[in-house]
Scaffold this active site. Structure first.
Site, PDB file in Angstrom:
ATOM      1  N   GLU A  96      -2.658  -1.599  -3.102  1.00  0.00           N
ATOM      2  CA  GLU A  96      -4.299  -0.945  -2.407  1.00  0.00           C
ATOM      3  C   GLU A  96      -3.201   0.694  -2.407  1.00  0.00           C
ATOM      4  OE1 GLU A  96      -5.187  -3.595   1.205  1.00  0.00           O
ATOM      5  OE2 GLU A  96      -3.916  -2.026   1.713  1.00  0.00           O
ATOM      6  N   HIS A 143       0.463  -1.347  -0.430  1.00  0.00           N
ATOM      7  CA  HIS A 143      -0.097  -0.153   0.190  1.00  0.00           C
ATOM      8  C   HIS A 143       0.717   0.803  -0.313  1.00  0.00           C
ATOM      9  CE1 HIS A 143      -3.359   2.105   1.905  1.00  0.00           C
ATOM     10  NE2 HIS A 143      -3.175   2.862   0.523  1.00  0.00           N
ATOM     11  N   HIS A 157      -7.680  -5.881   7.983  1.00  0.00           N
ATOM     12  CA  HIS A 157      -7.522  -5.056   8.662  1.00  0.00           C
ATOM     13  C   HIS A 157      -7.411  -5.037  10.000  1.00  0.00           C
ATOM     14  CE1 HIS A 157      -6.341  -0.534   9.000  1.00  0.00           C
ATOM     15  NE2 HIS A 157      -6.608  -0.679  10.716  1.00  0.00           N
TER      16      HIS A 157
END
Length: 238
Positions: free
Chosen positions: A71, A44, A191
């Site tokens: 991401e 990410h 997450h």
């Protein structure tokens, strides 16, 4: 089986603490994580490059043999990167530039037209698209209308409530995953998933195609070793 994609942002954070060419070797870590059994590598990159750098993504493009999942918020710089790299999967996350970590999913109702254009462009690059989403049925319905291939359920609320009442914690995720399945969407999740809460989520969401886990896995690896930790997380998904 649900696939495990390991987010290596935290490995990059440790490297960056001592300079661009310091240990640990991010690319070797990605090789090892795949060798230890993970089915994907997630990164990410953020605009300030505080962990994963854009060049890391370019380097991983030629190294990852499973699936590279990139991401991020589809800013002009991010879109330029994915046009260059063409990863197997792009996960769209609506992070503000100064966000410490991902903290909300997309408003797929209000931003449906915008997301539809982004999804179409990413499909043109040959990438699978996943949209980061809170477990809300209206948002799932609106996500399907964008043309996305998958949604990624934002599991922070599940992880926070898990110890107190895991049945209540997972209920909205079960409903969202079921609706996604009915609409022909694949389901990812990520997450704050860890060795305590992952197996139950997996048991309760038969639609779950992939989990992306970074912080907890890397933290566990400090005590348990990287190879053992990857195997322990994979075991939760059997």
């Amino acid at each position: 089986m649900t696939k495990l994609s390991v987010n290596i942002n935290k490995i990059a954070t440790l490297r960056n603490a001592r300079g661009p060419h310091a240990r640990p070797d991010l690319l070797q870590a990605a090789r090892d994580i795949e060798r230890f059994g993970a089915e994907g590598i997630t990164v990410h990159p953020r605009p300030d490059e505080r962990h994963i750098r854009y060049q890391d993504v370019r380097d991983l493009q030629h190294l990852v043999t499973t699936e590279l999942n990139v991401e991020g918020n589809p800013t002009p710089d991010f879109m330029a990167l994915v046009r260059e790299v063409r990863p197997a999967q792009v996960t769209l996350v609506p992070d503000a530039p100064d966000a410490l970590t991902s903290n909300a999913g997309w408003d797929t109702v209000g931003q449906q037209a915008y997301l539809k254009d982004i999804v179409a462009e990413l499909h043109g690059l040959g990438s699978r698209v996943s949209i980061f989403l809170d477990p809300d049925l209206a948002l799932v319905d609106a996500a399907a209308a964008t043309g996305t291939d998958r949604i990624e359920l934002y599991t922070e609320a599940y992880a926070r409530q898990y110890a107190a009442d895991r049945a209540a914690a997972v209920a909205p995720y079960r409903a969202a995953a079921a609706r996604a399945g009915q609409l022909g969407l694949g389901v990812n999740a990520g997450h704050d998933l860890d060795l305590d809460n992952l197996a139950f989520l997996h048991q309760q969401l038969p639609e779950l195609a992939e989990v992306s886990i970074g912080h907890a896995l890397v933290a566990d690896a400090l005590y348990l070793g990287l190879e053992n930790t990857v195997q322990l997380y994979k075991r939760q998904l059997r």
